[in-house]
Enzyme design. Sequence first.
Site, PDB file in Angstrom:
ATOM      1  N   SER A 126       0.830  -1.203   0.000  1.00 40.09           N
ATOM      2  CA  SER A 126       0.000   0.000   0.000  1.00 40.09           C
ATOM      3  C   SER A 126       0.864   1.253   0.000  1.00 40.09           C
ATOM      4  O   SER A 126       0.491   2.269  -0.583  1.00 40.09           O
ATOM      5  CB  SER A 126      -0.857   0.057   1.260  1.00 40.09           C
ATOM      6  OG  SER A 126      -1.600  -1.107   1.425  1.00 40.09           O
ATOM      7  N   HIS A 146      -1.270  -2.664  -7.100  1.00 37.49           N
ATOM      8  CA  HIS A 146      -1.970  -2.308  -5.865  1.00 37.49           C
ATOM      9  C   HIS A 146      -3.468  -2.530  -6.027  1.00 37.49           C
ATOM     10  O   HIS A 146      -4.160  -1.716  -6.634  1.00 37.49           O
ATOM     11  CB  HIS A 146      -1.654  -0.847  -5.515  1.00 37.49           C
ATOM     12  CG  HIS A 146      -2.234  -0.394  -4.224  1.00 37.49           C
ATOM     13  ND1 HIS A 146      -2.686   0.877  -4.002  1.00 37.49           N
ATOM     14  CD2 HIS A 146      -2.465  -1.066  -3.057  1.00 37.49           C
ATOM     15  CE1 HIS A 146      -3.153   0.975  -2.778  1.00 37.49           C
ATOM     16  NE2 HIS A 146      -3.040  -0.180  -2.194  1.00 37.49           N
ATOM     17  N   GLU A 190      -4.158  -0.059  -9.090  1.00 40.65           N
ATOM     18  CA  GLU A 190      -3.087   0.897  -9.375  1.00 40.65           C
ATOM     19  C   GLU A 190      -1.839   0.089  -9.748  1.00 40.65           C
ATOM     20  O   GLU A 190      -1.284  -0.615  -8.906  1.00 40.65           O
ATOM     21  CB  GLU A 190      -2.788   1.763  -8.142  1.00 40.65           C
ATOM     22  CG  GLU A 190      -3.765   2.893  -7.923  1.00 40.65           C
ATOM     23  CD  GLU A 190      -3.416   3.763  -6.703  1.00 40.65           C
ATOM     24  OE1 GLU A 190      -3.685   4.961  -6.738  1.00 40.65           O
ATOM     25  OE2 GLU A 190      -2.882   3.228  -5.710  1.00 40.65           O
ATOM     26  N   ASN A 237      -4.462   6.824  -2.263  1.00 36.64           N
ATOM     27  CA  ASN A 237      -4.280   7.013  -0.819  1.00 36.64           C
ATOM     28  C   ASN A 237      -3.538   8.306  -0.491  1.00 36.64           C
ATOM     29  O   ASN A 237      -3.746   8.893   0.565  1.00 36.64           O
ATOM     30  CB  ASN A 237      -3.560   5.806  -0.207  1.00 36.64           C
ATOM     31  CG  ASN A 237      -4.489   4.607  -0.107  1.00 36.64           C
ATOM     32  OD1 ASN A 237      -5.715   4.756  -0.164  1.00 36.64           O
ATOM     33  ND2 ASN A 237      -3.925   3.416   0.010  1.00 36.64           N
TER      34      ASN A 237
HETATM   35  P1  NAI Z   1      -2.864 -10.110   5.972  1.00 38.72           P
HETATM   36  O1  NAI Z   1      -2.186  -9.999   7.266  1.00 38.72           O
HETATM   37  O2  NAI Z   1      -4.322 -10.342   5.940  1.00 38.72           O
HETATM   38  O3  NAI Z   1      -2.191 -11.249   5.099  1.00 38.72           O
HETATM   39  C1  NAI Z   1      -0.807 -11.399   4.971  1.00 38.72           C
HETATM   40  C2  NAI Z   1      -0.534 -12.874   4.718  1.00 38.72           C
HETATM   41  O4  NAI Z   1       0.823 -13.000   4.313  1.00 38.72           O
HETATM   42  C3  NAI Z   1      -0.713 -13.741   5.963  1.00 38.72           C
HETATM   43  O5  NAI Z   1      -1.529 -14.843   5.639  1.00 38.72           O
HETATM   44  C4  NAI Z   1       0.707 -14.160   6.305  1.00 38.72           C
HETATM   45  O6  NAI Z   1       0.771 -15.439   6.887  1.00 38.72           O
HETATM   46  C5  NAI Z   1       1.371 -14.134   4.965  1.00 38.72           C
HETATM   47  N1  NAI Z   1       2.826 -13.940   5.022  1.00 38.72           N
HETATM   48  C6  NAI Z   1       3.521 -13.080   5.798  1.00 38.72           C
HETATM   49  N2  NAI Z   1       4.836 -13.182   5.541  1.00 38.72           N
HETATM   50  C7  NAI Z   1       4.981 -14.138   4.607  1.00 38.72           C
HETATM   51  C8  NAI Z   1       6.074 -14.693   3.933  1.00 38.72           C
HETATM   52  N3  NAI Z   1       7.305 -14.294   4.198  1.00 38.72           N
HETATM   53  N4  NAI Z   1       5.846 -15.646   2.999  1.00 38.72           N
HETATM   54  C9  NAI Z   1       4.595 -16.059   2.726  1.00 38.72           C
HETATM   55  N5  NAI Z   1       3.508 -15.566   3.336  1.00 38.72           N
HETATM   56  C10 NAI Z   1       3.699 -14.616   4.263  1.00 38.72           C
HETATM   57  O7  NAI Z   1      -2.483  -8.771   5.189  1.00 38.72           O
HETATM   58  P2  NAI Z   1      -3.263  -8.056   4.013  1.00 38.72           P
HETATM   59  O8  NAI Z   1      -4.210  -7.080   4.573  1.00 38.72           O
HETATM   60  O9  NAI Z   1      -3.729  -9.070   3.055  1.00 38.72           O
HETATM   61  O10 NAI Z   1      -2.105  -7.187   3.360  1.00 38.72           O
HETATM   62  C11 NAI Z   1      -1.140  -7.763   2.515  1.00 38.72           C
HETATM   63  C12 NAI Z   1      -0.473  -6.673   1.713  1.00 38.72           C
HETATM   64  O11 NAI Z   1      -1.454  -6.009   0.941  1.00 38.72           O
HETATM   65  C13 NAI Z   1       0.212  -5.615   2.541  1.00 38.72           C
HETATM   66  O12 NAI Z   1       1.356  -5.190   1.869  1.00 38.72           O
HETATM   67  C14 NAI Z   1      -0.818  -4.499   2.585  1.00 38.72           C
HETATM   68  O13 NAI Z   1      -0.261  -3.238   2.778  1.00 38.72           O
HETATM   69  C15 NAI Z   1      -1.408  -4.618   1.203  1.00 38.72           C
HETATM   70  N6  NAI Z   1      -2.742  -4.076   1.038  1.00 38.72           N
HETATM   71  C16 NAI Z   1      -3.700  -4.274   1.996  1.00 38.72           C
HETATM   72  C17 NAI Z   1      -4.976  -3.761   1.829  1.00 38.72           C
HETATM   73  C18 NAI Z   1      -6.024  -4.016   2.850  1.00 38.72           C
HETATM   74  O14 NAI Z   1      -7.042  -3.297   2.830  1.00 38.72           O
HETATM   75  N7  NAI Z   1      -5.885  -4.980   3.711  1.00 38.72           N
HETATM   76  C19 NAI Z   1      -5.309  -2.959   0.641  1.00 38.72           C
HETATM   77  C20 NAI Z   1      -4.260  -2.884  -0.338  1.00 38.72           C
HETATM   78  C21 NAI Z   1      -3.029  -3.406  -0.116  1.00 38.72           C
END
Ligand code: NAI
Length: 694
Positions: free
Chosen positions: A408, A429, A441, A479
């Site tokens: 993000s 994104h 994006e 954002n």
């Molecule tokens: P989340 O915490 O729901 O999911 C992250 C997942 O990645 C978890 O299942 C975790 O076990 C896994 N993970 C962590 N490190 C890992 C690794 N080294 N290898 C493999 N898997 C790994 O997080 P979320 O919300 O899905 O966010 C993920 C990315 O997306 C972040 O960079 C966030 O900034 C971005 N993002 C999030 C949004 C949101 O609204 N949640 C919107 C747009 C982007």
Amino acid sequence: MAEVVGFSKEGRIGLITINNPPVNALSRAVRAGIRAGTEKGNADRDIAALVILCEGRTFIAGADIREFGRPPMAPHLPDVCQLIEDSPRPVIAAIHGTALGGGLEIALSCHFRIALPTAKVGLPEVKLGLLPGAGGTQRLPRLAGTRAALEMITSGAPVAAAKAKDMGILDEIVEGDLKAAALEYANTVVDRKLPLRRASQLKAAVESPTLFEDFAKANARRFRGFLAPLKCIEAVKIATELPFPEGMKKEREIFIELHDSDQSKAQRHVFFAEREVVRIPGLPDDLPTRDIRSVGVLGAGTMGGGIAMCFANAGIPVTLLDMKQEFLDKGLAIIKKNYANTVAKGRLAQEAMDKRMSLIRPTLAYEDLKDADLVIEAVFEDMTVKKEVFGKLDSICKPGAVLASNTSYLNIDEIAAATGRPQDVMGMHFFSPANVMRLLENVRGAKTSPEVYATAMKVGKKIGKAPVLVGVCDGFVGNRMLAKRTRECGFMLEEGALPWQIDRVIYGFGFPMGPYAMGDMAGLDVGWRNRKAKFDTLTPREQKNNILDKICEMGRYGQKTGAGFYKYDEKRNATPDPMIEELIISHSKEAGIARRAISDQEIIERAIYSMINEGAKILEEGIAARSLDIDAVWLYGYGFPVYLGGPMFYADTVGLKKIYDAILRYRDLVGAEYWTPAPLLEKLAKEGKGFYAR
Ligand code: NAI
Ligand code: 3HC
């Protein structure tokens, strides 16, 4: 140049053939050609009937939208339609592809309509802020009934051939060669001396005495803020009350009123922006891109799961990787539940769900990503973790694979530097929920090769997203601009506004939700975490403006905890909470800020103009190449009202001078560190220009 409308004789049938690629739009030449063909056919004694047929991919897809805004030129479409309907010889429309807008209006003026089973018909004018202006609102209710006409005209949604036949819009569905079928049909009409059915001579059936009120009421939410749907209802009502010629006159008047409205101008702008946004300035349309046949997604969390679904929905196999089996299981269970909900709602067949699930292959092994054409990383938002992941991807993925991050806020160039192939690395994104939100994006890093980001644009379109190309900066386009609105709304809370006032004004502006209701829905902890991560970069006033912190510290994270800025009942209905009002008022006192009445106008200006000013900076810095890219981000990703055209188009409608003057006022009121006009905005305002009309 080849003739756009040809006339030929096939035995006793006169064939009017339109050939005006790409979509046979009704340019002046086409209108003139149809008129000439109709007149010619009726002047020729050997001709017994006429057929209107189109070359290329579709029947006429409507008026030529590019001619809108210019002085209208004869022959006018309603006159051409009337000429067809008045023709003493039968006229048959032979439809393939899409008969839309003015195209369907031509067909409705014919005495008979036949179509291929794959054809669709519709009156999408409402999506351009218009109403059908060549008899559509008067002929369709007479042919298909008033209720059906209301639905079709106010939704703009096309109807498939079979349904259109049931509705009385089409007379027959024909298979095989359309031209041959049309000639056969025309000959039958002549042989059987079938009576000519002129829509204008029918009476529109009104299915219930309260039809119009009921319809407007039932659709109030869908129509909110839009001018055109209500005008469409008005015109259809006229069809049931006035004789046809008078109805046509009224329809014309309303069409012109809408055509000249800011809303229609905005919606026409959106139509072209939607198509232009995927074209990358400076790159040829036919730049070779990489084939994306299989995808890897890292992280089976909120975003990774949604992203995997996007590809599975498009039939592209996905390998979904996480760190532990339990995380994978949890992620897959959520994906399954999402699909099952769609099946339960009847919007997806069980077999389709099974197919999609089978396309998502869970794994714990990076090795399984070695053949992926595109890998999208959606792991924790942490630079150290991202760098480690990209380092691994670099050692495993095949040469030429596109490596993308869903980050993000983190810097894509820094992530790319963790690999030996920064030219293949970029941001993709997605927005949450990724399987629903259309905006994507695509973030071009300093070293990303054009072929790579062109590939991401293409694949984004393929999976049904609205991809917009942006550059690297904090928060990218969406954002980054949103942060300015958030800041100003936060300041206004301190200065005298309450969350529900701000929400009411922003909702009234046309957004689907106000910022505080939105925050409560998304979870306030998300913004809180973000604020903590960025705390050191905030100004002293922003640091001290800790209303969000105080609310979160009470465990009020929004809807999921039953309270946030609002309190919620068990059905998640929000009510303003006096406790929050007290909290905000005492916060102002502690901060030494004397509360005052904040007008609705001030809320709009500070919330929206602050974003527009940031948009101007984004343009100057080249983060977005064009104003339309910024508008697309806001239309697709943040619910900016379509009838205002996006923030930059809206700015032009307001007038940049007015916005510039307001920025100077707020500079005095709030401070220059927040309100200094972007040089581009200042320049354009002083030159009397706009973001579009430069
Ligand atoms: P989340 O915490 O729901 O999911 C992250 C997942 O990645 C978890 O299942 C975790 O076990 C896994 N993970 C962590 N490190 C890992 C690794 N080294 N290898 C493999 N898997 C790994 O997080 P979320 O919300 O899905 O966010 C993920 C990315 O997306 C972040 O960079 C966030 O900034 C971005 N993002 C999030 C949004 C949101 O609204 N949640 C919107 C747009 C982007
Ligand atoms: N006028 C001018 N250009 C048009 C056009 C139109 N009505 N419809 C499409 N085009 C152009 C597009 O801008 C695009 O141009 P580009 O290649 O330079 O970007 C090209 O035709 C191809 O369009 P799409 O990329 O959208 O092609 P698709 O195959 O995806 O879709 C379509 C085809 C379903 C016909 C879609 O283009 C569409 O929905 N067009 C708009 C139809 C419409 O709104 N018609 C009503 C017009 S208003 C009217 O008729 C008023 C009357 O009531 C008086």
